[in-house]
Design an enzyme around this catalytic site. Structure first.
Site, PDB file in Angstrom:
ATOM      1  N   HIS A 102       0.837  -1.206   0.000  1.00 13.62           N
ATOM      2  CA  HIS A 102       0.000   0.000   0.000  1.00 13.62           C
ATOM      3  C   HIS A 102       0.870   1.253   0.000  1.00 13.62           C
ATOM      4  CE1 HIS A 102      -3.176  -2.571   2.200  1.00 13.62           C
ATOM      5  NE2 HIS A 102      -3.651  -2.328   0.983  1.00 13.62           N
ATOM      6  N   LYS A 144     -15.424  -8.483   3.814  1.00 16.05           N
ATOM      7  CA  LYS A 144     -14.228  -8.740   4.619  1.00 16.05           C
ATOM      8  C   LYS A 144     -14.539  -8.521   6.099  1.00 16.05           C
ATOM      9  CE  LYS A 144     -11.011  -7.170   1.042  1.00 16.05           C
ATOM     10  NZ  LYS A 144      -9.951  -6.206   0.712  1.00 16.05           N
ATOM     11  N   ARG A 148      -1.390  -6.331  -8.322  1.00 14.38           N
ATOM     12  CA  ARG A 148      -0.326  -7.273  -7.976  1.00 14.38           C
ATOM     13  C   ARG A 148      -0.217  -8.377  -9.004  1.00 14.38           C
ATOM     14  NH1 ARG A 148      -2.958  -7.740  -2.276  1.00 14.38           N
ATOM     15  NH2 ARG A 148      -4.328  -8.824  -3.670  1.00 14.38           N
ATOM     16  N   SER A 178      -3.061  -7.729   2.540  1.00 14.70           N
ATOM     17  CA  SER A 178      -3.460  -7.564   3.942  1.00 14.70           C
ATOM     18  C   SER A 178      -4.061  -8.840   4.507  1.00 14.70           C
ATOM     19  CB  SER A 178      -4.471  -6.428   4.084  1.00 14.70           C
ATOM     20  OG  SER A 178      -3.873  -5.190   3.804  1.00 14.70           O
TER      21      SER A 178
END
Length: 168
Positions: free
Chosen positions: A19, A43, A93, A131
């Site tokens: 991040h 989440k 990513r 994360s």
């Protein structure tokens, strides 16, 4: 002269070195970067929105006065418009990220075609960091220092210890 504002949205639970890479690089593309801390209904966060905001604010404090941390609980495009953004900054990513982000960018363009989405590829060394995985490693007692700053590492270790005490 118009100020170009960008929004970098995310849950940042916790904020990772990946991040931070996108924040540093995204800030170079705009005059003002707003980091939008939100909650994703799919989440389960380890930290509250307020804790995540404080964490991100601490981590970006030395990066300049033109980086702002704001929470939001609305459609991204509504938030971006409220902030006066002309750009959404997103980090990628892997191919799986691209497919999801491509679909989201298309939907967001349908909602507001005045705001562009800009994709930044994660630094190769940081590409595996997520994360979700950082939290999972920490919850199983693994070492996460390679993926987060020392301060965030301490935050996560303390939270995992607190969660362990609750369950005992």
């Amino acid at each position: 002269m118009d100020i170009r504002t960008g929004v970098y949205p995310g849950t940042f639970d916790p904020v990772t070195l990946g991040h931070m890479d996108i924040i540093r690089r995204g800030a170079k593309l705009v005059d003002r970067l707003v980091i939008g801390v939100t909650t994703n209904p799919s989440k389960t966060p380890m930290f509250t929105v307020e804790e995540r905001m404080a964490m991100v604010q601490r981590e970006v404090a030395e990066l300049g006065d033109e980086i702002h941390v704001v929470s939001f609980d609305s459609l991204l495009m509504d938030f971006a418009e409220r902030e006066g953004a002309s750009v959404i900054v997103r980090g990628l990513r892997a191919v799986a990220d691209f497919e999801y982000e491509y679909q989201m960018a298309g939907m967001n363009q349908q909602l507001n075609n005045r705001i562009e989405t800009v994709f930044l590829m994660a630094d190769v060394a940081l590409q595996p960091i997520a994360s979700r995985l950082v939290k999972e490693i920490a919850l199983y007692g693994g070492d996460i220092h390679k993926f987060v700053t020392p301060a965030v590492n301490a935050d996560v270790v303390a939270r995992v210890a607190a969660l362990g005490r609750k369950g005992a």
